[in-house]
Design a protein around this motif. Structure first.
Motif, PDB file in Angstrom:
ATOM      1  N   ASP A   1     -23.507 -69.003   4.696  1.00  0.00           N
ATOM      2  CA  ASP A   1     -22.715 -69.414   3.960  1.00  0.00           C
ATOM      3  C   ASP A   1     -21.180 -68.246   2.774  1.00  0.00           C
ATOM      4  O   ASP A   1     -20.276 -68.928   3.151  1.00  0.00           O
ATOM      5  CB  ASP A   1     -23.362 -69.799   2.840  1.00  0.00           C
ATOM      6  N   ASN A   2     -21.649 -67.416   2.910  1.00  0.00           N
ATOM      7  CA  ASN A   2     -20.857 -66.051   2.601  1.00  0.00           C
ATOM      8  C   ASN A   2     -20.209 -65.990   4.033  1.00  0.00           C
ATOM      9  O   ASN A   2     -18.764 -65.734   3.497  1.00  0.00           O
ATOM     10  CB  ASN A   2     -21.630 -64.794   2.229  1.00  0.00           C
ATOM     11  N   LEU A   3     -20.511 -65.965   5.095  1.00  0.00           N
ATOM     12  CA  LEU A   3     -19.766 -65.948   6.281  1.00  0.00           C
ATOM     13  C   LEU A   3     -18.376 -67.013   6.414  1.00  0.00           C
ATOM     14  O   LEU A   3     -17.585 -66.729   6.764  1.00  0.00           O
ATOM     15  CB  LEU A   3     -20.533 -65.639   7.003  1.00  0.00           C
ATOM     16  N   PHE A   4     -19.240 -68.244   6.243  1.00  0.00           N
ATOM     17  CA  PHE A   4     -18.152 -69.321   5.373  1.00  0.00           C
ATOM     18  C   PHE A   4     -17.060 -69.342   4.953  1.00  0.00           C
ATOM     19  O   PHE A   4     -15.613 -69.293   5.726  1.00  0.00           O
ATOM     20  CB  PHE A   4     -18.980 -70.236   5.669  1.00  0.00           C
ATOM     21  N   VAL A   5     -17.322 -68.640   3.637  1.00  0.00           N
ATOM     22  CA  VAL A   5     -16.365 -68.322   2.798  1.00  0.00           C
ATOM     23  C   VAL A   5     -15.631 -67.162   3.322  1.00  0.00           C
ATOM     24  O   VAL A   5     -14.007 -67.380   3.606  1.00  0.00           O
ATOM     25  CB  VAL A   5     -16.276 -67.706   1.856  1.00  0.00           C
ATOM     26  N   PHE A   6     -15.216 -66.124   3.997  1.00  0.00           N
ATOM     27  CA  PHE A   6     -14.983 -64.982   4.763  1.00  0.00           C
ATOM     28  C   PHE A   6     -13.973 -65.807   5.854  1.00  0.00           C
ATOM     29  O   PHE A   6     -13.013 -65.312   6.068  1.00  0.00           O
ATOM     30  CB  PHE A   6     -16.043 -64.459   5.848  1.00  0.00           C
ATOM     31  N   VAL A   7     -14.171 -66.652   6.893  1.00  0.00           N
ATOM     32  CA  VAL A   7     -13.627 -67.729   7.819  1.00  0.00           C
ATOM     33  C   VAL A   7     -13.085 -67.606   7.147  1.00  0.00           C
ATOM     34  O   VAL A   7     -11.626 -68.211   7.454  1.00  0.00           O
ATOM     35  CB  VAL A   7     -14.532 -68.550   8.553  1.00  0.00           C
ATOM     36  N   LEU A   8     -12.569 -68.674   6.463  1.00  0.00           N
ATOM     37  CA  LEU A   8     -11.589 -68.622   5.063  1.00  0.00           C
ATOM     38  C   LEU A   8     -10.225 -68.035   4.348  1.00  0.00           C
ATOM     39  O   LEU A   8      -9.562 -68.375   4.852  1.00  0.00           O
ATOM     40  CB  LEU A   8     -12.154 -70.284   4.001  1.00  0.00           C
TER      41      LEU A   8
ATOM     42  N   ILE B   1     -16.034 -54.079   6.398  1.00  0.00           N
ATOM     43  CA  ILE B   1     -15.803 -53.997   4.989  1.00  0.00           C
ATOM     44  C   ILE B   1     -16.136 -54.545   3.720  1.00  0.00           C
ATOM     45  O   ILE B   1     -17.283 -54.823   3.720  1.00  0.00           O
ATOM     46  CB  ILE B   1     -14.421 -53.567   4.820  1.00  0.00           C
ATOM     47  N   GLY B   2     -16.578 -56.237   4.612  1.00  0.00           N
ATOM     48  CA  GLY B   2     -16.609 -57.150   4.009  1.00  0.00           C
ATOM     49  C   GLY B   2     -18.236 -57.094   3.374  1.00  0.00           C
ATOM     50  O   GLY B   2     -18.920 -57.335   2.518  1.00  0.00           O
ATOM     51  N   ILE B   3     -18.617 -56.883   4.542  1.00  0.00           N
ATOM     52  CA  ILE B   3     -20.352 -56.440   4.901  1.00  0.00           C
ATOM     53  C   ILE B   3     -20.840 -55.339   3.761  1.00  0.00           C
ATOM     54  O   ILE B   3     -21.929 -55.345   2.777  1.00  0.00           O
ATOM     55  CB  ILE B   3     -21.025 -56.739   5.777  1.00  0.00           C
ATOM     56  N   VAL B   4     -20.214 -54.585   3.730  1.00  0.00           N
ATOM     57  CA  VAL B   4     -20.800 -53.277   3.435  1.00  0.00           C
ATOM     58  C   VAL B   4     -20.097 -53.679   2.020  1.00  0.00           C
ATOM     59  O   VAL B   4     -21.442 -53.186   0.819  1.00  0.00           O
ATOM     60  CB  VAL B   4     -19.579 -51.484   3.787  1.00  0.00           C
ATOM     61  N   LEU B   5     -19.816 -54.030   1.330  1.00  0.00           N
ATOM     62  CA  LEU B   5     -18.942 -54.152   0.046  1.00  0.00           C
ATOM     63  C   LEU B   5     -20.102 -55.107  -0.196  1.00  0.00           C
ATOM     64  O   LEU B   5     -20.945 -54.735  -1.258  1.00  0.00           O
ATOM     65  CB  LEU B   5     -17.682 -54.576  -0.333  1.00  0.00           C
ATOM     66  N   ALA B   6     -20.761 -56.690   0.355  1.00  0.00           N
ATOM     67  CA  ALA B   6     -21.538 -57.263  -0.281  1.00  0.00           C
ATOM     68  C   ALA B   6     -23.198 -56.494  -0.050  1.00  0.00           C
ATOM     69  O   ALA B   6     -24.069 -56.768  -1.399  1.00  0.00           O
ATOM     70  CB  ALA B   6     -21.762 -58.021   0.909  1.00  0.00           C
ATOM     71  N   LEU B   7     -22.964 -54.792   0.660  1.00  0.00           N
ATOM     72  CA  LEU B   7     -24.676 -54.190   0.471  1.00  0.00           C
ATOM     73  C   LEU B   7     -24.220 -53.695  -1.237  1.00  0.00           C
ATOM     74  O   LEU B   7     -25.673 -53.744  -1.880  1.00  0.00           O
ATOM     75  CB  LEU B   7     -24.424 -53.337   1.513  1.00  0.00           C
ATOM     76  N   ILE B   8     -23.283 -52.698  -1.315  1.00  0.00           N
ATOM     77  CA  ILE B   8     -23.267 -52.276  -2.319  1.00  0.00           C
ATOM     78  C   ILE B   8     -23.457 -53.162  -3.499  1.00  0.00           C
ATOM     79  O   ILE B   8     -23.856 -52.716  -4.876  1.00  0.00           O
ATOM     80  CB  ILE B   8     -21.784 -51.912  -2.977  1.00  0.00           C
ATOM     81  N   PHE B   9     -22.728 -53.991  -3.583  1.00  0.00           N
ATOM     82  CA  PHE B   9     -22.687 -55.125  -5.241  1.00  0.00           C
ATOM     83  C   PHE B   9     -24.621 -55.865  -5.058  1.00  0.00           C
ATOM     84  O   PHE B   9     -24.955 -55.570  -6.667  1.00  0.00           O
ATOM     85  CB  PHE B   9     -21.910 -56.393  -5.255  1.00  0.00           C
TER      86      PHE B   9
ATOM     87  N   LEU C   1     -12.204 -60.033   0.098  1.00  0.00           N
ATOM     88  CA  LEU C   1     -13.531 -59.938   0.141  1.00  0.00           C
ATOM     89  C   LEU C   1     -14.505 -59.537  -0.972  1.00  0.00           C
ATOM     90  O   LEU C   1     -15.646 -60.002  -1.049  1.00  0.00           O
ATOM     91  CB  LEU C   1     -14.236 -59.826   1.250  1.00  0.00           C
ATOM     92  N   GLY C   2     -13.538 -58.504  -1.347  1.00  0.00           N
ATOM     93  CA  GLY C   2     -14.910 -58.333  -2.552  1.00  0.00           C
ATOM     94  C   GLY C   2     -15.540 -58.740  -3.557  1.00  0.00           C
ATOM     95  O   GLY C   2     -16.301 -59.271  -3.755  1.00  0.00           O
ATOM     96  N   ALA C   3     -13.950 -59.574  -4.042  1.00  0.00           N
ATOM     97  CA  ALA C   3     -14.205 -60.609  -5.121  1.00  0.00           C
ATOM     98  C   ALA C   3     -15.308 -61.995  -4.603  1.00  0.00           C
ATOM     99  O   ALA C   3     -16.248 -61.728  -5.106  1.00  0.00           O
ATOM    100  CB  ALA C   3     -13.289 -61.399  -6.091  1.00  0.00           C
ATOM    101  N   THR C   4     -15.619 -61.808  -3.123  1.00  0.00           N
ATOM    102  CA  THR C   4     -16.054 -63.111  -2.865  1.00  0.00           C
ATOM    103  C   THR C   4     -17.220 -62.902  -3.190  1.00  0.00           C
ATOM    104  O   THR C   4     -18.751 -62.901  -2.753  1.00  0.00           O
ATOM    105  CB  THR C   4     -16.031 -63.835  -1.826  1.00  0.00           C
ATOM    106  N   ASP C   5     -18.203 -61.198  -2.157  1.00  0.00           N
ATOM    107  CA  ASP C   5     -19.079 -60.871  -2.123  1.00  0.00           C
ATOM    108  C   ASP C   5     -20.134 -60.717  -3.889  1.00  0.00           C
ATOM    109  O   ASP C   5     -21.160 -60.583  -3.704  1.00  0.00           O
ATOM    110  CB  ASP C   5     -19.102 -59.334  -1.667  1.00  0.00           C
TER     111      ASP C   5
END
Length: 340
Positions: A83-90, A108-116, A202-206
């Motif tokens: 679902d997160n990936l779908f928003v990345f697509v947008l 980078i979006g995935i790494v930020l997700a891991l950090i958060f 991407l970071g805000a979404t994560d």
């Protein structure tokens, strides 16, 4: 849990998993490219196989509770990550990111997700240890999030977000990309490229998705190690999955209902568990409330069924629509005719 996992296994697993993600990121930075459907399929399969092997190790080195909690947690986080990936697509579509550099943005979006998520895991574990009644809050939040998933207009957003508008007010941005660079020079003036806006979005979404995913998995297990590893495995292979599914991801219409069902189910489970372990004086005089406590295997079964039904129903609908319109169903990402 009745059996403790070996300390060497926990430490070694976390080091190896983080190292895999970092190596993946470095490879993308050094050699940005659009993966073929075959390459994407292989890597998605490898990461799923690794997760299953890891689950097997938990069954052997720990017990059935460790293994089942990891599987349920991994599947839950994987569904939320999609679902997160779908928003990345947008986001990538809205900012028209050059195709060859979408991998870098995704990673980078995935790494930020891991950090958060890592930060939220530490905070969540500390809060739960001191205040079990926080499950009432977690449960209510997940049920509300489930409704947000299925209400009309979910995931739709027109124009820039509030944070992007504020950033644009204080920082100069060029209108065009300069490869994968964050800064460029336009008419002798140093400016930031739209790539920085992509990373901020991407970071805000994560951050928002971490608010959903961490309460969800804590509803399955209270082990910080399992919570962390389930999240890492759920994030692995997401960028390859993006290129594997391509435009099909946006057409999996019923996927959001499956995710909403899982979130609502875990929300109810959290509230029931909070009632079962109740210590709040204004609820049943501070005594435990005799309500059913949903076990992990029931949760695992519900998660699998919900995602399977939602995915199959979505694919069936897509195929019918494609057949009706004389369209050939395309799983891989369609590569645009552009040079990055």
């Amino acid at each position: 849990m009745t059996t403790a996992l070996p300390l060497w296994f926990e430490i070694g697993s976390m080091i190896v998993l983080v190292a895999i993600l970092l190596v993946d990121l470095l490879l993308i930075i050094k050699r940005p490219h659009v993966p073929s459907m075959r390459e994407a399929s292989i890597w998605v399969g490898v990461y799923v196989l690794l997760a299953l092997v890891f689950a097997g190790a938990l069954f052997l080195l720990g017990d059935a509770q460790h293994g089942s909690e990891f599987l349920a947690g991994w599947l839950t986080e994987y569904s939320l990550s999609i679902d997160n990936l779908f928003v990345f697509v947008l986001i990538l579509g809205r900012f028209a990111v050059p195709y060859a550099y979408q991998q870098r943005a995704l990673m980078i979006g995935i790494v930020l997700a891991l950090i958060f998520r890592g930060l939220f895991i530490l905070a969540g574990a500390a809060i739960i240890e001191r205040f079990i009644a926080v499950f009432f809050i977690f449960g209510a939040w997940l049920i509300w999030t489930a409704w947000q998933q299925v209400k009309p207009g979910a995931h739709e957003e027109e124009g820039d977000s509030w944070i992007i508008r504020q950033v644009k007010k204080v920082m100069p941005f060029s209108d065009h990309y300069d490869g994968g660079k964050l800064r460029t020079t336009v008419d002798g003036k140093r400016m930031f490229t739209p790539f920085l806006l992509v990373l901020i979005s991407l970071g805000a979404t994560d951050l928002l998705f971490a608010l959903d995913s961490i309460p969800a998995i804590f509803g399955i297990t209270q082990s910080p190690f399992i919570v962390f590893t389930a999240n890492v495995f759920a994030l692995m292979g997401l960028r390859q999955l993006y290129f594997l599914l391509g435009g099909l991801l946006e057409r999996l219409e019923y996927l959001k209902y499956g995710i909403a069902a899982i979130l609502a189910f875990i929300g109810v489970k959290l509230i029931l568990h909070a009632l079962h372990e109740n210590e709040l004086p204004f609820i049943n005089g501070g005594e435990h409330v005799p309500v059913p406590d949903i076990d992990t295997w029931t949760s695992l079964g519900f998660i699998v069924v919900a995602m399977a039904v939602a995915t199959v129903a979505s694919i069936v609908k897509v195929r019918r629509e494609a057949a009706a319109g004389g369209e050939k169903l395309h799983l891989g990402a369609a590569e645009p005719h552009e040079k990055p």
